[in-house]
Motif scaffolding. Sequence first.
Motif, mmCIF file in Angstrom:
data_model
loop_
_atom_site.group_PDB
_atom_site.id
_atom_site.type_symbol
_atom_site.label_atom_id
_atom_site.label_comp_id
_atom_site.label_asym_id
_atom_site.label_seq_id
_atom_site.Cartn_x
_atom_site.Cartn_y
_atom_site.Cartn_z
ATOM 1 N N ASP A 215 -66.926 -29.682 51.458
ATOM 2 C CA ASP A 215 -68.147 -30.284 51.975
ATOM 3 C C ASP A 215 -69.182 -30.302 50.854
ATOM 4 O OD1 ASP A 215 -69.145 -31.424 54.479
ATOM 5 O OD2 ASP A 215 -70.759 -29.982 54.182
ATOM 6 N N GLY A 216 -69.884 -31.421 50.702
ATOM 7 C CA GLY A 216 -70.799 -31.592 49.581
ATOM 8 C C GLY A 216 -70.073 -32.079 48.336
ATOM 9 N N GLY A 217 -68.778 -32.372 48.472
ATOM 10 C CA GLY A 217 -67.963 -32.738 47.327
ATOM 11 C C GLY A 217 -68.007 -34.221 46.985
ATOM 12 N N VAL A 218 -67.545 -34.533 45.779
ATOM 13 C CA VAL A 218 -67.479 -35.911 45.286
ATOM 14 C C VAL A 218 -66.073 -36.194 44.780
ATOM 15 C CG1 VAL A 218 -68.426 -37.584 43.624
ATOM 16 C CG2 VAL A 218 -69.893 -35.764 44.522
ATOM 17 N N LEU A 219 -65.551 -37.371 45.145
ATOM 18 C CA LEU A 219 -64.226 -37.804 44.694
ATOM 19 C C LEU A 219 -64.370 -39.173 44.040
ATOM 20 C CD1 LEU A 219 -61.082 -37.830 47.057
ATOM 21 C CD2 LEU A 219 -61.624 -39.775 45.663
ATOM 22 N N ILE A 220 -63.739 -39.355 42.899
ATOM 23 C CA ILE A 220 -63.775 -40.661 42.220
ATOM 24 C C ILE A 220 -62.363 -41.166 42.013
ATOM 25 C CG2 ILE A 220 -64.414 -41.876 40.088
ATOM 26 C CD1 ILE A 220 -66.794 -40.290 39.862
ATOM 27 N N ILE A 221 -62.146 -42.423 42.380
ATOM 28 C CA ILE A 221 -60.808 -42.999 42.252
ATOM 29 C C ILE A 221 -60.901 -44.506 42.048
ATOM 30 C CG2 ILE A 221 -60.669 -43.085 44.807
ATOM 31 C CD1 ILE A 221 -57.607 -42.892 44.527
ATOM 32 N N PRO A 222 -60.092 -45.050 41.128
ATOM 33 C CA PRO A 222 -60.001 -46.510 41.022
ATOM 34 C C PRO A 222 -59.107 -47.026 42.161
ATOM 35 C CG PRO A 222 -59.182 -45.377 39.025
ATOM 36 C CD PRO A 222 -59.279 -44.370 40.113
ATOM 37 N N VAL A 223 -59.661 -47.937 42.970
ATOM 38 C CA VAL A 223 -58.924 -48.453 44.124
ATOM 39 C C VAL A 223 -58.857 -49.966 44.028
ATOM 40 C CG1 VAL A 223 -59.025 -48.767 46.624
ATOM 41 C CG2 VAL A 223 -59.514 -46.534 45.657
ATOM 42 N N GLY A 224 -57.679 -50.525 44.317
ATOM 43 C CA GLY A 224 -57.575 -51.976 44.253
ATOM 44 C C GLY A 224 -56.410 -52.510 45.048
ATOM 45 N N ARG B 274 -52.228 -54.278 41.592
ATOM 46 C CA ARG B 274 -51.988 -53.301 40.549
ATOM 47 C C ARG B 274 -52.763 -53.650 39.278
ATOM 48 N NH1 ARG B 274 -46.017 -50.931 40.762
ATOM 49 N NH2 ARG B 274 -45.991 -50.376 42.963
ATOM 50 N N ARG B 275 -53.271 -52.629 38.597
ATOM 51 C CA ARG B 275 -53.933 -52.737 37.291
ATOM 52 C C ARG B 275 -55.323 -53.355 37.326
ATOM 53 N NH1 ARG B 275 -50.360 -50.871 33.043
ATOM 54 N NH2 ARG B 275 -48.525 -50.355 34.209
ATOM 55 N N MET B 276 -55.828 -53.713 38.497
ATOM 56 C CA MET B 276 -57.210 -54.196 38.621
ATOM 57 C C MET B 276 -57.818 -53.462 39.804
ATOM 58 S SD MET B 276 -58.510 -56.498 36.654
ATOM 59 C CE MET B 276 -59.535 -57.664 37.530
ATOM 60 N N GLN B 277 -58.841 -52.661 39.522
ATOM 61 C CA GLN B 277 -59.416 -51.878 40.605
ATOM 62 C C GLN B 277 -60.936 -51.854 40.517
ATOM 63 O OE1 GLN B 277 -57.652 -49.953 38.091
ATOM 64 N NE2 GLN B 277 -55.584 -50.310 38.860
ATOM 65 N N THR B 278 -61.572 -51.360 41.576
ATOM 66 C CA THR B 278 -62.981 -51.002 41.477
ATOM 67 C C THR B 278 -63.057 -49.476 41.538
ATOM 68 O OG1 THR B 278 -63.163 -51.306 43.848
ATOM 69 C CG2 THR B 278 -64.007 -53.077 42.481
ATOM 70 N N LEU B 279 -64.078 -48.955 40.888
ATOM 71 C CA LEU B 279 -64.266 -47.513 40.858
ATOM 72 C C LEU B 279 -64.943 -47.104 42.158
ATOM 73 C CD1 LEU B 279 -63.500 -45.521 38.715
ATOM 74 C CD2 LEU B 279 -65.769 -45.776 37.724
ATOM 75 N N ARG B 280 -64.257 -46.321 42.974
ATOM 76 C CA ARG B 280 -64.830 -45.907 44.263
ATOM 77 C C ARG B 280 -65.300 -44.455 44.179
ATOM 78 N NH1 ARG B 280 -61.824 -47.934 49.307
ATOM 79 N NH2 ARG B 280 -62.785 -49.785 48.406
ATOM 80 N N ILE B 281 -66.520 -44.230 44.655
ATOM 81 C CA ILE B 281 -67.079 -42.881 44.690
ATOM 82 C C ILE B 281 -67.192 -42.483 46.152
ATOM 83 C CG2 ILE B 281 -69.011 -41.425 43.972
ATOM 84 C CD1 ILE B 281 -69.697 -43.827 42.065
ATOM 85 N N VAL B 282 -66.553 -41.372 46.505
ATOM 86 C CA VAL B 282 -66.520 -40.914 47.892
ATOM 87 C C VAL B 282 -67.267 -39.592 47.972
ATOM 88 C CG1 VAL B 282 -65.003 -40.292 49.813
ATOM 89 C CG2 VAL B 282 -64.233 -41.975 48.127
ATOM 90 N N ARG B 283 -68.234 -39.521 48.897
ATOM 91 C CA ARG B 283 -68.993 -38.273 49.067
ATOM 92 C C ARG B 283 -68.786 -37.740 50.463
ATOM 93 N NH1 ARG B 283 -72.357 -41.228 45.697
ATOM 94 N NH2 ARG B 283 -72.751 -40.118 43.739
ATOM 95 N N ARG C 291 -69.033 -40.895 52.882
ATOM 96 C CA ARG C 291 -69.731 -42.106 52.423
ATOM 97 C C ARG C 291 -69.019 -42.651 51.198
ATOM 98 N NH1 ARG C 291 -74.957 -41.535 50.283
ATOM 99 N NH2 ARG C 291 -74.565 -39.300 50.105
ATOM 100 N N GLU C 292 -68.830 -43.957 51.148
ATOM 101 C CA GLU C 292 -68.143 -44.555 50.005
ATOM 102 C C GLU C 292 -69.029 -45.574 49.321
ATOM 103 O OE1 GLU C 292 -64.418 -46.143 51.268
ATOM 104 O OE2 GLU C 292 -63.541 -44.147 51.483
ATOM 105 N N GLU C 293 -68.905 -45.638 48.017
ATOM 106 C CA GLU C 293 -69.713 -46.574 47.228
ATOM 107 C C GLU C 293 -68.797 -47.143 46.155
ATOM 108 O OE1 GLU C 293 -73.051 -45.862 43.798
ATOM 109 O OE2 GLU C 293 -72.796 -44.315 45.327
ATOM 110 N N ASP C 294 -68.861 -48.443 45.923
ATOM 111 C CA ASP C 294 -68.026 -49.042 44.887
ATOM 112 C C ASP C 294 -68.849 -49.392 43.661
ATOM 113 O OD1 ASP C 294 -65.727 -48.747 46.240
ATOM 114 O OD2 ASP C 294 -65.532 -50.825 46.897
#
Length: 216
Positions: free
Chosen positions: A168-177, A180-189, A196-199
Motif C-alpha cells: 500500500d502506497g507503492g508504485v509500479l512501472i511497466i511498459p504495456v502495449g 509487441r515492441r511498442m508500448q506506453t509506460l504505465r505508472i500504477v499507484r 490508479r493508473e497513468e500512462d
Amino acid sequence: MKIDPVRKRERMVREQIEARGVASPEVVAAMRAVPRHLFVQEALSGQAYDDRPQPIGFGQTISQPYIVALMTELLDVRPGMKVLEIGTGSGYQAAVLAEMGADVYTVERIKELHQQARERLARLGWRFVKLKLDDGTMGWPEEAPYDRIIVTAGGPSVPAPLLDQLADGGVLIIPVGGTRRMQTLRIVRKEKGLVREEDRGGVMFVDLVGKHGWEE
Ligand code: SAH
C-alpha cells in the motif's frame, strides 16, 4: 586510443539525462556512478554510452540511458525501500537502484543472463542485490510486499501477481502495449487499496514472456 569511460559517462549524464529534464539528484548521481560499459558485451563497451539501447545477448537489450533514468525517477525510490525488478538482463538497472540505497530483488527468466548478472554485480561491489531465476510475471511472492516494482520488459497488461505484491502506497512501472515492441509506460499507484493508473509516452522494450506476459 583507449576510451575514457568516466568522461563518456559524464557527457551521457549531461547531454542525454539532465538536458532532457531528469532532475532528481539521486538518479543523476547513480547514473554517474554505475559503469555502464561493464554491463554490455566487451566488444561493444566503446558504444555503451551512446544514446540508444545496447545488445546484451540472447536477443535482449539494455535500455537507452535516458529511459533507465526516466523510469528510475518516476519510480521515486528512497533509501531502504524494497524494490522488485522484473527483467534483470545485464544487472544495470538493478545496480542503479542499489546505488540509490534500495533493497533490490530482481528476477530473470534466461539462465545465462541471470548467472552473468549475478557474477557481475558481485564483482563490481553490489553484493546485496538478490537475484532469482524464474518467470517474473509471477513476481517473487516469498519476499512481498514491495514498495516499488519496475518491469523492464514490455507486456500485454499489468501482471496480476505484481499488483498483489505491491505494498500500500507503492508504485509500479511497466511498459504495456497491445503489440509487441511498442508500448506506453504505465505508472500504477496503490493507495488504501485503490489502484490508479497513468500512462506516459511511448517506449520500446523487448517482450515480457511468461504466464502473465506474452507467449514464448
Ligand atoms: N533491466 C535490464 C534490461 C532488461 S531487457 C538491464 O538493466 O540490463 C529485458 C529482460 O527481461 C531480458 O533479459 C529478458 O530475458 C527478461 N524477461 C522477459 N520476460 C521475463 C519474465 N517473465 N521474467 C523475468 N525476466 C523476463
